[in-house]
Design an enzyme around this catalytic site. Structure first.
Site, PDB file in Angstrom:
ATOM      1  N   TYR A  82      -5.555  -1.954   8.935  1.00  0.00           N
ATOM      2  CA  TYR A  82      -4.953  -1.134   9.988  1.00  0.00           C
ATOM      3  C   TYR A  82      -4.873  -1.895  11.310  1.00  0.00           C
ATOM      4  O   TYR A  82      -5.301  -1.420  12.362  1.00  0.00           O
ATOM      5  CB  TYR A  82      -5.715   0.181  10.150  1.00  0.00           C
ATOM      6  CG  TYR A  82      -5.683   1.041   8.912  1.00  0.00           C
ATOM      7  CD1 TYR A  82      -4.465   1.419   8.357  1.00  0.00           C
ATOM      8  CD2 TYR A  82      -6.851   1.452   8.292  1.00  0.00           C
ATOM      9  CE1 TYR A  82      -4.419   2.189   7.207  1.00  0.00           C
ATOM     10  CE2 TYR A  82      -6.823   2.225   7.145  1.00  0.00           C
ATOM     11  CZ  TYR A  82      -5.599   2.592   6.605  1.00  0.00           C
ATOM     12  OH  TYR A  82      -5.558   3.354   5.462  1.00  0.00           O
ATOM     13  N   HIS A  84     -12.081 -11.806  -5.380  1.00  0.00           N
ATOM     14  CA  HIS A  84     -11.932 -10.405  -5.743  1.00  0.00           C
ATOM     15  C   HIS A  84     -11.619  -9.553  -4.514  1.00  0.00           C
ATOM     16  O   HIS A  84     -12.357  -9.590  -3.532  1.00  0.00           O
ATOM     17  CB  HIS A  84     -13.235  -9.907  -6.389  1.00  0.00           C
ATOM     18  CG  HIS A  84     -13.174  -8.478  -6.801  1.00  0.00           C
ATOM     19  ND1 HIS A  84     -14.076  -7.538  -6.367  1.00  0.00           N
ATOM     20  CD2 HIS A  84     -12.293  -7.814  -7.598  1.00  0.00           C
ATOM     21  CE1 HIS A  84     -13.766  -6.372  -6.884  1.00  0.00           C
ATOM     22  NE2 HIS A  84     -12.692  -6.510  -7.628  1.00  0.00           N
ATOM     23  N   ARG A  93      -3.942  11.529   2.338  1.00  0.00           N
ATOM     24  CA  ARG A  93      -4.312  10.111   2.422  1.00  0.00           C
ATOM     25  C   ARG A  93      -5.807   9.993   2.172  1.00  0.00           C
ATOM     26  O   ARG A  93      -6.627  10.244   3.061  1.00  0.00           O
ATOM     27  CB  ARG A  93      -3.947   9.544   3.805  1.00  0.00           C
ATOM     28  CG  ARG A  93      -4.359   8.068   3.985  1.00  0.00           C
ATOM     29  CD  ARG A  93      -3.596   7.192   2.998  1.00  0.00           C
ATOM     30  NE  ARG A  93      -3.912   5.773   3.127  1.00  0.00           N
ATOM     31  CZ  ARG A  93      -4.674   5.092   2.259  1.00  0.00           C
ATOM     32  NH1 ARG A  93      -5.235   5.714   1.231  1.00  0.00           N
ATOM     33  NH2 ARG A  93      -4.858   3.803   2.407  1.00  0.00           N
ATOM     34  N   CYS A 146       0.079   8.522   9.116  1.00  0.00           N
ATOM     35  CA  CYS A 146      -0.535   7.351   8.504  1.00  0.00           C
ATOM     36  C   CYS A 146       0.050   6.084   9.130  1.00  0.00           C
ATOM     37  O   CYS A 146       1.243   6.034   9.452  1.00  0.00           O
ATOM     38  CB  CYS A 146      -0.275   7.363   7.002  1.00  0.00           C
ATOM     39  SG  CYS A 146      -0.945   5.941   6.118  1.00  0.00           S
ATOM     40  N   HIS A 163      -7.055  -0.705 -10.966  1.00  0.00           N
ATOM     41  CA  HIS A 163      -7.254  -1.726 -11.994  1.00  0.00           C
ATOM     42  C   HIS A 163      -6.529  -1.386 -13.298  1.00  0.00           C
ATOM     43  O   HIS A 163      -6.273  -2.284 -14.106  1.00  0.00           O
ATOM     44  CB  HIS A 163      -8.746  -1.892 -12.291  1.00  0.00           C
ATOM     45  CG  HIS A 163      -9.551  -2.394 -11.135  1.00  0.00           C
ATOM     46  ND1 HIS A 163     -10.153  -1.550 -10.226  1.00  0.00           N
ATOM     47  CD2 HIS A 163      -9.861  -3.648 -10.727  1.00  0.00           C
ATOM     48  CE1 HIS A 163     -10.792  -2.267  -9.323  1.00  0.00           C
ATOM     49  NE2 HIS A 163     -10.636  -3.539  -9.595  1.00  0.00           N
TER      50      HIS A 163
END
Length: 576
Positions: A416, A132, A231, A278, A156
Site C-alpha cells: 500500500y 517465498h 476486502r 480500497c 496456492h
C-alpha cells in the site's frame, strides 16, 4: 502475513521489520543443502531442479494476491546468481526414492535442508525459502505436510503454483505414512466465513474479496452492507461480543481494557457518513497498461455507509491522552483479531493528529447503516478513519497503541505504497515511500457499462457514476464527455438518496462521503460509437490525470485517471 526472509546475497533488499516474529537470516549463498542421508543423497542430487524461464510467469501468477511485493525481484536476482554459477538443469530420473515421514521430519532447517510433503510427494524447498512470498511462514510446514497451510492461503491452489513445487520434488512418501496423513483431515480456516450475496463479483475466494456490479453503486447513496465491497486479508474471525475486549496501550496512564458494552455506554455515540475505498480500486485499468501485482479490482472497490460508534479521540482521552503526549507520539497503531497461521494479526496505523483531532471523526464503529456491523465488515468493532485509504480502517479491532513509530505490520511497511512508473521489482525500495493515507480525487462511470449497446430511439443518453476525494475534500464538479474528451458538460451532483432532500453541505475538510452524479445528454446524430469520459474536481481543485500510463505503478494502487467507457449505438429500425 507476507514477511521476506533475508538473504545476505540479496542485500539490496535489506531486512524487513516484523511485528512479533524475528526473521532468521538465510545462509549466505541461499543455495540448497543436499540430503545428509547416505542412502538417498545420490538420488536426491539427481532430482534437484533449477528454475526455468517459466518462473517469471509462474511467480507473476503466484503474486496476484496482495502483499507479495518483493518476491518477483528476489526471483530475478536469484536467477541471475544461478546463471553465474553455470548450473544446468539435470534430467529427470524415471523413478524417485521412497522416504518415510521420519526421514522427512529430519529436514526442518536450512542446515539440514527444508523438506515438505504434498499429496504423497516429498519436496526439498531449501533454495526456495528465501524467495517465498510468504517469507518465513513456509518454515512452519518444514518436515511436514503443506496441506494444512495451503488451506489457509488458498492462492496456492492454482496450477502454476503446483508447477513451481514440482521443480523441487525429490521423492515419494511411503504408503504407510501417506495413509496416516490422509486420515488426518485439515480444517478449512475459511469454513466459518459468512455467506455473501451472489451478485458480488469475486476477485479472491480465500481470503474473500469481492465488489458489486458497478450499476448497483449508483442506485443508492448509502450502499447496502450486502453490496458494500469486501476486502479481507485473512479468514473472518469469530468474535463473541459478550467476551470481546479492546486494549488501549502506550499512554502514560497505563493500559485500558474496554468491553463492547463499555464502548456503547461509557462514550457518546457519534454517527458519520463516510466512503471507504480500497487502494487497488480500478487496478484492472493499470493491468491493461502493464501487468501489476494485486487483485484485479474493477471500479467498484468503493462504497458509502453510515457508521456509528465511539470517537477514537474520546477513548484515547479516557486512556490518559494529554496534549503533551504529542511531544513524543506520532502515530496510533491498530491491530485486528484476524490472524494468520503464526498468530500474526493484520495491522495498520494513522497519524496521531488525525486520531485525536475533533475534526478527524475517527470512529471505533460498532454499527453500519443502523445495524450491528456485519462479520465481513469488522464485527463487533472496527476503526473507521474517514478520508483515508481502506487499508487503515482496521476491522475486528483488538488493540490500539499510541506510539512514536508507525505500525511495523507488513501492510503498513511493505505494501500500500505508490512508486514511479519507472520503478520495477528489481529496484523497488519500500522504505523510500510513505504509506498511503489520504487518497486522491476519484470518479468513475457506473452506467452504461463498457461495450454496451445503446438504443438511439429516444435520442438521449443518461450517464451515471460516483465521485469522491480523500482527506475530507469535497467534490465540487464532475465533467462528462461523450466524444473522448473533446467537449465537456457538467453533471448533476447528488449527496443523498434520489427524491430526498440532500445532505447538508459538510464543514470544510470533513466531506467524508462521495457524490453520486448523473447527466442526460443528446446523442450525436451520426455517431455509431461513443467514448464516454468522466473526471472530477474537488474543493482544492485537485483533478484526475487524463491517462493511466503516467501514474502506473508496480502494485497497481492509486488508479484514478479519467474513467473511459466505450459504447455502441444501435440504429433505429427506420434507418436500416
Amino acid at each position: 502475513m507476507l514477511l521476506l526472509r533475508r538473504c545476505h546475497s540479496l542485500t539490496r533488499f535489506g531486512p524487513l521489520n516484523t511485528q512479533r516474529h524475528q526473521v532468521t537470516p538465510a545462509v549466505a549463498s541461499c543455495a540448497a543443502r543436499l540430503c545428509s542421508s547416505s542412502s538417498s543423497s545420490e538420488d536426491h542430487r539427481s532430482h534437484q531442479r533449477v528454475h526455468s524461464l517459466s518462473w517469471k510467469h509462474a511467480l507473476a501468477g503466484l503474486l496476484a494476491g496482495t502483499g507479495a511485493v518483493l518476491a518477483y525481484g528476489l526471483h530475478h536476482q536469484h536467477k541471475a546468481e544461478r546463471a553465474d554459477t553455470g548450473v544446468q538443469t539435470l534430467k529427470k530420473s524415471s523413478s524417485l526414492p521412497i522416504f518415510s515421514q521420519e526421514e522427512v521430519t529430519k529436514h526442518r532447517s536450512l542446515e539440514d535442508g527444508i523438506w515438505v510433503t504434498y499429496k504423497g510427494g516429498v519436496y526439498d524447498i531449501t533454495e526456495f525459502v528465501a524467495m517465498h512470498p510468504g517469507g518465513d511462514k513456509i518454515m512452519l510446514a518444514a518436515g511436514g505436510a503443506l496441506e494444512p497451510f495451503w488451506a489457509l492461503y488458498a492462492v496456492h491452489n492454482q496450477e502454476h503454483v503446483l508447477e513451481i513445487l514440482s521443480d523441487y520434488k525429490v521423492g515419494e512418501l511411503n504408503l504407510e505414512d501417506l495413509k496416516k496423513q490422509q486420515a488426518v483431515k485439515s480444517s478449512d480456516p475459511y469454513s466459518s466465513d459468512p455467506e455473501r450475496h451472489p451478485v458480488l463479483h469475486i476477485n479472491s475466494l480465500k481470503p474473500f474479496n469481492a465488489e458489486p456490479p458497478p450499476e448497483i453503486l449508483s442506485d443508492s447513496y448509502i450502499t447496502p452492507s450486502a453490496f458494500f465491497f469486501k476486502r479481507n486479508h485473512l479468514p473472518v474471525p469469530q468474535v463473541d461480543p459478550a467476551s470481546y475486549q479492546l486494549h488501549v496501550e502506550g499512554l502514560p496512564g497505563g493500559a485500558l481494557t474496554l468491553s463492547l458494552e463499555d464502548l456503547k455506554t461509557r462514550f457518546p455515540k457519534h454517527t458519520i457518513t463516510a466512503t471507504l475505498q480500497c487502494a487497488g480500486n480500478r487496478r484492472s485499468e493499470m493491468n491493461k497498461v502493464k501487468l501489476v501485482k494485486g487483485l484485479n479490482w474493477g471500479i467498484a472497490a468503493i462504497s458509502n455507509a453510515t457508521w456509528s460508534g465511539a470517537r477514537l479521540r474520546d477513548v484515547l482521552l479516557a486512556a490518559g491522552y494529554q496534549p503533551d503526549v504529542a511531544q513524543w507520539a506520532r502515530h496510533v497503531q491498530f491491530e485486528g483479531l484476524d490472524t494468520d497461521v503464526t498468530g500474526t494479526t493484520y495491522g495498520a496505523s494513522v497519524p496521531l493528529n488525525k486520531a485525536v483531532s475533533e475534526e478527524g471523526d475517527v470512529l471505533l464503529a460498532y454499527e453500519m447503516n443502523g445495524e450491528d456491523i456485519p462479520p465481513d465488515h469488522g464485527f463487533p468493532v472496527r476503526v473507521v478513519v474517514p478520508g483515508t485509504v481502506g487499508a487503515r480502517n482496521v476491522k475486528w479491532l483488538g488493540k490500539i497503541i499510541v506510539s512514536a513509530e508507525e505500525s511495523s505490520s507488513h501492510w503498513q511497511q511493505n505494501d500500500y505504497k505508490g512508486f514511479s512508473p519507472g520503478t520495477d521489482w528489481d529496484t523497488v525500495d519500500f522504505k523510500s515511500a510513505p504509506a498511503i493515507q489520504e487518497l486522491p480525487i476519484q470518479s468513475a462511470i457506473t452506467t452504461p457499462a463498457d461495450s454496451a449497446t445503446i438504443d438511439r430511439s429516444d435520442g438521449t443518453l443518461t450517464v451515471k457514476g460516483y465521485a469522491w476525494s480523500g482527506g475530507g475534500r469535497e467534490v465540487v464538479r464532475v465533467d462528462v464527455s461523450l466524444d473522448g474528451g473533446k467537449t465537456w458538460q457538467a453533471a448533476q451532483l447528488r449527496s443523498g438518496e434520489k427524491g430526498q432532500a440532500p445532505e447538508p453541505s459538510p464543514p470544510p475538510g470533513r466531506a467524508w462521503a462521495w457524490k453520486l452524479w448523473e447527466i442526460t445528454a443528446p446523442l450525436p446524430p451520426d455517431a455509431q460509437e461513443l467514448e464516454i469520459v468522466c473526471k472530477a474536481v474537488d474543493n482544492s481543485y485537485n483533478m484526475q490525470p487524463d491517462t493511466v500510463s503516467p501514474i502506473w505503478n508496480l502494485r497497481g494502487v492509486l488508479s484514478n485517471a479519467w474513467h473511459r467507457v466505450k459504447v455502441k449505438i444501435r440504429k433505429d429500425e427506420e434507418e436500416e
